[in-house]
Design a protein around this motif. Structure first.
Motif, PDB file in Angstrom:
ATOM      1  N   ASP A  59      -8.611  -1.005   0.757  1.00  0.00           N
ATOM      2  CA  ASP A  59      -8.762  -0.263   1.911  1.00  0.00           C
ATOM      3  C   ASP A  59      -7.283   0.653   1.938  1.00  0.00           C
ATOM      4  OD1 ASP A  59     -10.323   0.694   4.089  1.00  0.00           O
ATOM      5  OD2 ASP A  59      -8.623   0.127   5.323  1.00  0.00           O
ATOM      6  N   GLY A  60      -6.169  -0.375   1.724  1.00  0.00           N
ATOM      7  CA  GLY A  60      -4.788   0.170   1.585  1.00  0.00           C
ATOM      8  C   GLY A  60      -4.489   1.158   0.610  1.00  0.00           C
ATOM      9  N   LEU A  61      -5.115   1.099  -0.502  1.00  0.00           N
ATOM     10  CA  LEU A  61      -4.992   1.915  -1.605  1.00  0.00           C
ATOM     11  C   LEU A  61      -5.492   3.225  -1.202  1.00  0.00           C
ATOM     12  CD1 LEU A  61      -5.422  -0.626  -4.698  1.00  0.00           C
ATOM     13  CD2 LEU A  61      -3.410   0.694  -4.285  1.00  0.00           C
ATOM     14  N   GLN A  62      -6.854   3.168  -0.752  1.00  0.00           N
ATOM     15  CA  GLN A  62      -7.318   4.464   0.027  1.00  0.00           C
ATOM     16  C   GLN A  62      -6.564   5.305   0.926  1.00  0.00           C
ATOM     17  OE1 GLN A  62     -11.027   2.357   0.461  1.00  0.00           O
ATOM     18  NE2 GLN A  62     -12.082   3.498  -0.925  1.00  0.00           N
ATOM     19  N   GLU A  63      -5.854   4.376   1.621  1.00  0.00           N
ATOM     20  CA  GLU A  63      -5.098   5.204   2.562  1.00  0.00           C
ATOM     21  C   GLU A  63      -4.110   5.946   1.903  1.00  0.00           C
ATOM     22  OE1 GLU A  63      -4.980   5.325   6.179  1.00  0.00           O
ATOM     23  OE2 GLU A  63      -7.126   4.261   5.877  1.00  0.00           O
ATOM     24  N   VAL A  64      -3.415   5.108   1.006  1.00  0.00           N
ATOM     25  CA  VAL A  64      -2.345   5.798   0.209  1.00  0.00           C
ATOM     26  C   VAL A  64      -2.638   7.011  -0.538  1.00  0.00           C
ATOM     27  CG1 VAL A  64      -0.605   5.491  -1.634  1.00  0.00           C
ATOM     28  CG2 VAL A  64      -1.108   3.386  -0.202  1.00  0.00           C
ATOM     29  N   ALA A  65      -4.081   6.942  -1.054  1.00  0.00           N
ATOM     30  CA  ALA A  65      -4.689   8.139  -1.928  1.00  0.00           C
ATOM     31  C   ALA A  65      -4.750   9.072  -0.846  1.00  0.00           C
ATOM     32  CB  ALA A  65      -5.888   7.615  -2.358  1.00  0.00           C
ATOM     33  N   ALA A  66      -5.082   9.073   0.217  1.00  0.00           N
ATOM     34  CA  ALA A  66      -5.634   9.941   1.215  1.00  0.00           C
ATOM     35  C   ALA A  66      -4.333  10.784   1.898  1.00  0.00           C
ATOM     36  CB  ALA A  66      -6.737   9.691   2.419  1.00  0.00           C
ATOM     37  N   HIS A  67      -3.324  10.022   2.319  1.00  0.00           N
ATOM     38  CA  HIS A  67      -2.454  10.372   3.304  1.00  0.00           C
ATOM     39  C   HIS A  67      -0.890  10.425   2.542  1.00  0.00           C
ATOM     40  CE1 HIS A  67      -5.279  10.077   6.596  1.00  0.00           C
ATOM     41  NE2 HIS A  67      -5.524   8.851   5.781  1.00  0.00           N
ATOM     42  N   ALA A  68      -0.193  11.326   2.400  1.00  0.00           N
ATOM     43  CA  ALA A  68       1.127  11.468   1.988  1.00  0.00           C
ATOM     44  C   ALA A  68       2.124  10.604   2.324  1.00  0.00           C
ATOM     45  CB  ALA A  68       1.719  12.968   2.052  1.00  0.00           C
ATOM     46  N   ASP A  69       1.894  10.171   3.971  1.00  0.00           N
ATOM     47  CA  ASP A  69       2.904   9.382   4.543  1.00  0.00           C
ATOM     48  C   ASP A  69       2.107   7.997   4.996  1.00  0.00           C
ATOM     49  OD1 ASP A  69       5.417  11.032   4.710  1.00  0.00           O
ATOM     50  OD2 ASP A  69       4.041  12.218   6.176  1.00  0.00           O
ATOM     51  N   PRO A  70       2.781   7.141   4.823  1.00  0.00           N
ATOM     52  CA  PRO A  70       2.246   5.856   5.434  1.00  0.00           C
ATOM     53  C   PRO A  70       1.525   5.754   6.753  1.00  0.00           C
ATOM     54  CG  PRO A  70       4.494   5.483   5.361  1.00  0.00           C
ATOM     55  CD  PRO A  70       4.251   6.769   4.699  1.00  0.00           C
ATOM     56  N   THR A  71       0.416   5.154   6.730  1.00  0.00           N
ATOM     57  CA  THR A  71      -0.521   5.296   8.149  1.00  0.00           C
ATOM     58  C   THR A  71      -0.422   4.029   8.812  1.00  0.00           C
ATOM     59  OG1 THR A  71      -2.410   4.837   6.912  1.00  0.00           O
ATOM     60  CG2 THR A  71      -2.032   7.096   7.205  1.00  0.00           C
ATOM     61  N   SER A  72      -0.839   4.203  10.033  1.00  0.00           N
ATOM     62  CA  SER A  72      -0.715   2.786  10.595  1.00  0.00           C
ATOM     63  C   SER A  72      -2.002   1.678  10.109  1.00  0.00           C
ATOM     64  CB  SER A  72      -1.105   2.718  12.062  1.00  0.00           C
ATOM     65  OG  SER A  72      -2.257   3.547  12.302  1.00  0.00           O
ATOM     66  N   ALA A  73      -2.979   2.466   9.639  1.00  0.00           N
ATOM     67  CA  ALA A  73      -3.920   1.793   8.793  1.00  0.00           C
ATOM     68  C   ALA A  73      -3.721   1.130   7.874  1.00  0.00           C
ATOM     69  CB  ALA A  73      -5.149   2.418   8.635  1.00  0.00           C
ATOM     70  N   LEU A  74      -2.808   1.697   6.862  1.00  0.00           N
ATOM     71  CA  LEU A  74      -1.834   0.927   5.470  1.00  0.00           C
ATOM     72  C   LEU A  74      -1.227  -0.156   6.116  1.00  0.00           C
ATOM     73  CD1 LEU A  74      -1.123   1.082   2.649  1.00  0.00           C
ATOM     74  CD2 LEU A  74       0.788   2.548   3.506  1.00  0.00           C
ATOM     75  N   VAL A  75      -0.350   0.106   7.183  1.00  0.00           N
ATOM     76  CA  VAL A  75       0.564  -0.845   7.638  1.00  0.00           C
ATOM     77  C   VAL A  75      -0.452  -2.072   7.995  1.00  0.00           C
ATOM     78  CG1 VAL A  75       2.103  -2.007   9.367  1.00  0.00           C
ATOM     79  CG2 VAL A  75       2.246   0.625   8.304  1.00  0.00           C
ATOM     80  N   ALA A  76      -1.173  -1.881   8.836  1.00  0.00           N
ATOM     81  CA  ALA A  76      -2.477  -3.075   9.258  1.00  0.00           C
ATOM     82  C   ALA A  76      -3.038  -3.795   8.083  1.00  0.00           C
ATOM     83  CB  ALA A  76      -3.690  -2.432  10.027  1.00  0.00           C
ATOM     84  N   ASP A  77      -3.471  -2.928   6.966  1.00  0.00           N
ATOM     85  CA  ASP A  77      -3.964  -3.553   5.598  1.00  0.00           C
ATOM     86  C   ASP A  77      -3.145  -4.482   5.125  1.00  0.00           C
ATOM     87  OD1 ASP A  77      -6.623  -2.328   5.677  1.00  0.00           O
ATOM     88  OD2 ASP A  77      -5.966  -0.522   4.798  1.00  0.00           O
ATOM     89  N   LEU A  78      -1.683  -3.996   4.974  1.00  0.00           N
ATOM     90  CA  LEU A  78      -0.698  -4.812   4.315  1.00  0.00           C
ATOM     91  C   LEU A  78      -0.392  -6.379   4.922  1.00  0.00           C
ATOM     92  CD1 LEU A  78       1.885  -2.190   3.357  1.00  0.00           C
ATOM     93  CD2 LEU A  78       0.472  -3.221   1.720  1.00  0.00           C
TER      94      LEU A  78
END
Lengths: 251, 280
Positions: free
Chosen positions: A209-228
């Motif tokens: 899910d985190g990788l998909q967040e990185v793929a879709a958004h240029a800047d880190p999202t809060s969803a990415l941080v939550a995944d990590l």
């Protein structure tokens, strides 16, 4: 916890690996080769204009999955050897703390994982022209994190295996369900309720899910941080449970 | 069983030339270990003198390894107390001071000799020089760079020994360290153990070869999980009326069997009196 003992353990584990160049080569090269395979697999797909290549989606997820699988296997076998050779029992009669041992392992294999992630991510970007919106640094970070997740789960599973054969059998039990349910084959929100619920408690789902967040958004999202954070929590929990399997006294 | 004498069935710390009446490094009191339904150690009471070599002798399966594991503190015990260096066995503070060499050499086969010793040194806070000094002491200095897996059996077990010595333990517990070694190497090792003891290290060494008992200051004779006797080699020869330690041990076992026939639960009554020596 003692930094010197932990680092001594990491150095020892890395020296053991160094004595086995074939394994090092496999750790570094195999993910890149498998990426090539995935690339060729989708080479002839016909794309509507503006539609992203399947490789950009699948190849990216692979960057999170390979390190997890490889490190799970390497760690569970190495730790099992430590248990069966008597060196673990011997270590537990010395002043070393269990955390020094487990984190020593985690650090050593994280270093290997980082090298592996750099090779695999570099291959994906420079050889196969992977295109995603986010920064490649995040991809490497997630790769390393899933590798450490593999280490933590491998350490834990080695406690339930008495032979190397059994240890390898933990792969279909622990690893393959996570690959099936992480969103690689079917997007998680399209799974039936039960499978989605199961995938929600599997750590690899969050890494993908985190990788998909990185793929879709240029800047880190809060969803990415939550995944990590979720993956990191699984790592810590795995290491804690592993430490419970290290007994200084046995019957 | 009636107590004919006021003295305990065996003298726990015999006043003798072994110096066993001096300070005690380990005391074991009423130690029992059960594994499942079988009794591995039944009511062992003994004391191990400081700075001496104590031999743990008995046939295979007599409980030698279990007793050693109890001293090191890795054995779950059913009853009794084991006090090592003034602390309960397995106390974290003892981990610096107690070295344990298991019967099967426990070293990393895929590491070099030096790297093995350096790692076990590092967990005791010892440095590279200490590791090299220990390798020289066990005669492996020239093999330092070799992979442990490539060594011969005797060299391999000396790596395991070196890994225990590098922590400079006050109490060194060695499980059958000389098994499978050639006579020259065995003599070398025993000389080394003797030197260590004279420098103040307490050694507990197990063997099932009775001829090695002669190298020890005091002996614990085990059979079927019971302590037959604690005595010096000289006393054993005297008791068995022979210079052959193996034969003397056999005679003691027979005497013990004659004294407590059938389901003798206590082995402690063995061979205490001259009348107990029925077997030839």
């Amino acid at each position: 916890m003692n930094g010197t003992m932990m680092w001594a353990t990491s150095v020892r584990v890395l020296r053991q690996l160094k004595g086995d160049p074939r394994s090092i080569a496999m750790i570094l090269v195999v993910p890149a080769v498998l990426l090539a395979l995935v690339y060729w697999l989708y080479q002839n797909e016909t794309l509507a204009p503006g539609q992203p290549r399947t490789f950009d989606r699948v190849g990216l997820m692979m960057l999170g999955i390979f390190p997890f699988v490889v490190m799970f296997l390497v760690t569970s076998i190495t730790m099992l050897r430590e248990r069966t050779s008597g060196t673990l029992e011997r270590l537990l009669t010395t002043p070393i703390h269990k955390a020094d041992l487990l984190f020593g392992y985690a650090v050593a294999f994280s270093i290997m994982a980082a090298a592996q992630a750099l090779v695999a991510t570099g291959t994906a970007y420079w050889v196969f022209g992977l295109e995603i919106a986010g920064n490649a640094g995040w991809v490497v970070l997630i790769s390393v994190l899933t590798a450490v997740l593999g280490v933590a789960l491998g350490l834990l599973c080695s406690a339930f295996a008495t032979t190397e054969f059994q240890a390898v059998q933990f792969m279909p039990v622990v690893v393959i369900p996570q690959i099936l349910l992480c969103g690689l084959f079917v997007s998680r929100d399209q799974m039936n309720g039960v499978l989605e619920a199961v995938s929600n408690v599997l750590p690899l789902s969050y890494a993908v899910d985190g990788l998909q967040e990185v793929a879709a958004h240029a800047d880190p999202t809060s969803a990415l941080v939550a995944d990590l954070v979720v993956v990191a929590a699984f790592v810590v929990a795995g290491l804690l449970f592993s430490s419970l399997t290290l007994r200084r006294q046995t019957a | 069983m009636s107590h004919r004498a006021a003295a305990p069935p065996f003298a726990p710390v015999p006043a003798d030339p072994s110096g066993a009446s001096g300070p005690v490094s380990v005391s074991v009191d009423g130690l029992r270990v059960r594994r499942g339904k079988s009794t591995v150690l039944a009511n062992i009471t003994a004391s191990i003198p400081d700075g001496r070599i104590t031999g743990l002798l008995g046939p295979s399966g007599s409980g030698k390894t279990t007793l050693m594991r109890a001293l090191v503190g890795v054995q779950k015990i059913t009853a009794g107390t084991v006090t090592v260096l003034g602390r309960p066995a397995g106390d974290p503070r003892n981990r610096h001071d107690v070295g344990y060499v298991t019967q099967a050499p426990s070293v990393y086969r895929d590491l070099s000799v030096l790297d093995n010793v350096r790692y076990f040194g590092a967990v005791h806070g010892a440095g590279r020089e200490d590791a090299q000094a220990v390798l020289a002491a066990v005669g492996l200095a020239e093999l330092a760079k070799r992979k442990a897996a490539d060594l011969s059996g005797g060299q391999f077990s000396r790596v395991s020994l070196a890994c225990a010595l590098v922590g400079k333990p006050k109490l060194l517990v060695l499980d059958e360290p000389t098994v499978g070694l050639d006579p020259v190497l065995r003599a070398d090792l025993w000389q080394q153990f003797r030197d260590m003891a004279s420098e103040g290290t307490t050694l507990v060494i197990s063997s099932h070869v009775m001829e090695e008992a002669g190298h020890c200051d005091t002996l614990l004779l085990l059979r079927d999980g019971m302590l037959l006797e604690q005595l010096t080699p000289a006393q054993l020869r005297e008791r068995g009326e022979t210079d052959d330690l193996e034969l003397a041990f056999l005679r003691m076992i027979r005497a013990a069997e004659a004294e407590s026939p059938g389901n003798g639960t206590q082995a402690n009554g063995a061979g205490a009196g001259p009348g107990g020596r029925a077997a030839s």
